[in-house]
Design an enzyme around this catalytic site. Structure first.
Site, PDB file in Angstrom:
ATOM      1  N   CYS A  26      22.414  37.597  46.664  1.00 34.60           N
ATOM      2  CA  CYS A  26      22.402  37.820  45.367  1.00 34.60           C
ATOM      3  C   CYS A  26      22.485  36.519  44.628  1.00 34.60           C
ATOM      4  O   CYS A  26      22.848  35.491  45.409  1.00 34.60           O
ATOM      5  CB  CYS A  26      23.195  39.036  44.857  1.00 34.60           C
ATOM      6  SG  CYS A  26      24.989  38.489  45.047  1.00 34.60           S
ATOM      7  N   GLU A 140      37.988  42.911  44.606  1.00 32.07           N
ATOM      8  CA  GLU A 140      37.202  42.801  43.408  1.00 32.07           C
ATOM      9  C   GLU A 140      38.081  43.729  42.483  1.00 32.07           C
ATOM     10  O   GLU A 140      38.427  43.464  41.196  1.00 32.07           O
ATOM     11  CB  GLU A 140      36.000  43.144  43.367  1.00 32.07           C
ATOM     12  CG  GLU A 140      35.206  43.211  41.773  1.00 32.07           C
ATOM     13  CD  GLU A 140      33.678  43.813  41.875  1.00 32.07           C
ATOM     14  OE1 GLU A 140      33.057  43.372  42.891  1.00 32.07           O
ATOM     15  OE2 GLU A 140      33.071  44.436  40.729  1.00 32.07           O
ATOM     16  N   ASN A 238      29.106  46.532  49.778  1.00 37.01           N
ATOM     17  CA  ASN A 238      27.583  46.722  49.214  1.00 37.01           C
ATOM     18  C   ASN A 238      26.757  46.940  50.648  1.00 37.01           C
ATOM     19  O   ASN A 238      25.783  47.818  50.706  1.00 37.01           O
ATOM     20  CB  ASN A 238      27.085  45.700  48.355  1.00 37.01           C
ATOM     21  CG  ASN A 238      26.776  44.726  49.028  1.00 37.01           C
ATOM     22  OD1 ASN A 238      25.451  44.339  49.586  1.00 37.01           O
ATOM     23  ND2 ASN A 238      27.722  43.490  49.409  1.00 37.01           N
TER      24      ASN A 238
HETATM   25  O1  0JX Z   1      32.419  43.719  49.611  1.00 35.68           O
HETATM   26  P1  0JX Z   1      31.406  43.349  48.516  1.00 35.68           P
HETATM   27  O2  0JX Z   1      29.995  44.075  48.968  1.00 35.68           O
HETATM   28  O3  0JX Z   1      32.026  43.599  47.174  1.00 35.68           O
HETATM   29  O4  0JX Z   1      31.419  41.766  48.740  1.00 35.68           O
HETATM   30  P2  0JX Z   1      30.317  40.952  49.529  1.00 35.68           P
HETATM   31  O5  0JX Z   1      29.796  41.508  50.790  1.00 35.68           O
HETATM   32  O6  0JX Z   1      30.838  39.542  49.624  1.00 35.68           O
HETATM   33  O7  0JX Z   1      28.880  41.037  48.630  1.00 35.68           O
HETATM   34  C1  0JX Z   1      28.487  39.944  47.430  1.00 35.68           C
HETATM   35  C2  0JX Z   1      29.755  39.536  46.699  1.00 35.68           C
HETATM   36  C3  0JX Z   1      30.063  40.756  45.728  1.00 35.68           C
HETATM   37  C4  0JX Z   1      30.934  40.614  44.402  1.00 35.68           C
HETATM   38  O8  0JX Z   1      30.562  41.290  43.495  1.00 35.68           O
HETATM   39 FE1  SF4 Z   2      27.422  39.320  41.461  1.00 39.81          FE
HETATM   40 FE2  SF4 Z   2      28.758  40.875  43.250  1.00 39.81          FE
HETATM   41 FE3  SF4 Z   2      26.230  41.696  42.157  1.00 39.81          FE
HETATM   42 FE4  SF4 Z   2      26.450  39.705  43.907  1.00 39.81          FE
HETATM   43  S1  SF4 Z   2      26.691  41.734  44.435  1.00 39.81           S
HETATM   44  S2  SF4 Z   2      25.235  39.709  41.495  1.00 39.81           S
HETATM   45  S3  SF4 Z   2      28.557  38.649  43.642  1.00 39.81           S
HETATM   46  S4  SF4 Z   2      28.362  41.380  41.081  1.00 39.81           S
END
Ligand code: 0JX
Ligand code: SF4
Length: 347
Positions: A26, A140, A238
């Site tokens: 992303c 987060e 995610n």
């Molecule tokens: O564990 P998350 O999905 O929040 O983090 P990940 O895998 O590092 O994904 C991208 C960073 C997300 C921040 O919101």
């Molecule tokens: Fe931002 Fe986290 Fe969404 Fe990626 S997954 S766009 S790092 S909020």
């Protein structure tokens, strides 16, 4: 990002792969990883990083090989050294402890996480009880809750709703972690609203565009799949949600792997259609390794199932951009699709 009308998936009897799009990096992850890479190029090693810059083993190992030092807390960083905050964000207490050690910080918090922090600050200022839907212990959630510890309580799941206590049921708002299951979060909100009809919604979606888009894409292909393989690390919220969403959407089975070498060949026994996707912190090269692995087992027909296109790109952290300029380095960077992928080590 624009939604595109998904083409129907035609049934088949030949072995095939349905490849989800969007998948992988992303905009916030791209920015955070590039921030560490540029800091290493500009200032030289070591560059300290608080926690994993993003929750992906391969990314962390590759950056470590290039000279990044990952620490758990600011007190592990030598006074005056350079420290990058991860994409998941930090609480004001962490910023204060970094300042107390005179650390030269680069804030790679995703702007969409910062947006949720600002919501917490604003509602706390208005003395709301803030119900933060998210997972206790996730960086987060620690960062967002730390913005207003006296006003925030974390709600982990729909089942926790019955335990929520508020001061004034007329003055409560929910906000959320950015990387949750949309459906489960809506179920938590529904149960909260049953108990507290005056519950306010956040001003805009906290679950970010990337999380939502990856869930929509995997939902589209899952009902056709004997197995859905999700590439992503175990601590990536995610990515783990994509396995759950695939199963809920009708995939017969679904597994998460960090890399192709973790695929158990027995998962493919009797399978005709294999779905593949990846979390927001996953470099595309790891997905291509999975595609190559499947190709080697007769799944040569790869069909992309696209439900949206994404073109969001965030500018680099301000303090890094200033440093690059002062060092005479180019701030511009290629778009994600064009960017050289991190090299993958042999299995
Ligand atoms: O564990 P998350 O999905 O929040 O983090 P990940 O895998 O590092 O994904 C991208 C960073 C997300 C921040 O919101
Ligand atoms: Fe931002 Fe986290 Fe969404 Fe990626 S997954 S766009 S790092 S909020």
């Amino acid at each position: 990002m624009t939604a595109t009308a998904p083409a129907p998936i035609s049934p088949t009897t030949t072995k095939r792969v349905l490849l989800a799009a969007p998948r992988g990096y992303c905009a916030g992850v791209d920015r955070a990883v590039v921030a560490v890479e540029k800091a290493l190029e500009t200032y030289g090693a070591p560059v300290y990083v608080r926690k994993e810059i993003v929750h992906n083993k391969h990314v962390v190992e590759t950056l470590r090989d290039r000279g990044a030092i990952f620490v758990n807390e600011t007190d592990e960083v030598p006074e005056g050294a350079r420290l990058v905050f991860s994409a998941h964000g930090v609480s004001p207490a962490v910023r204060e402890s970094a300042a107390a050690r005179s650390l030269d910080t680069i804030d790679a918090t995703c702007p969409l996480v910062t947006k949720v922090h600002k919501e917490a600050v604003r509602f706390a200022k208005d003395d709301y009880d803030i119900l933060l839907i998210g997972h206790t212990g996730h960086e987060e959630v620690e960062g967002t809750a730390g913005e207003a510890p006296d006003h925030v309580q974390v709600v982990n799941s729909p089942d926790e709703v019955d335990q929520v206590q508020v001061r004034d049921p007329q003055k409560i708002v929910w906000i959320s972690q950015t990387t949750l299951s949309v459906d489960e979060t809506m179920e938590t909100v529904r149960r909260l609203r049953d108990r507290f009809p005056e519950l306010q919604d956040p001003p805009s979606d906290d679950i970010c565009y990337a999380t939502q888009n990856r869930q929509v894409a995997v939902k589209k292909l899952a009902p056709e799949c004997d197995v859905v393989i999700v590439v992503g690390s175990a601590n990536s919220s995610n990515s783990v949600r994509l396995v759950e969403v695939a199963l809920q959407a009708g995939a017969r089975t679904s597994y998460r792997v960090d890399r192709a070498a973790e695929i158990d060949p027995s998962w493919l026994d009797g399978a005709t259609t294999v779905g593949v996707t990846s979390g927001a912190s996953v470099p595309e090269i790891l997905v291509q390794d999975v595609i190559d692995y499947l190709d080697g087992r007769g799944f040569a027909d790869v069909q992309e199932v696209r439900t949206a296109t994404e073109d969001l790109m965030f500018s680099l952290p301000r303090e890094l951009a200033r440093g690059l300029k002062a060092a005479g380095h180019e701030e511009k960077r290629p778009r994600r699709g064009a960017r050289t992928a991190l090299p993958v080590e042999p299995a």
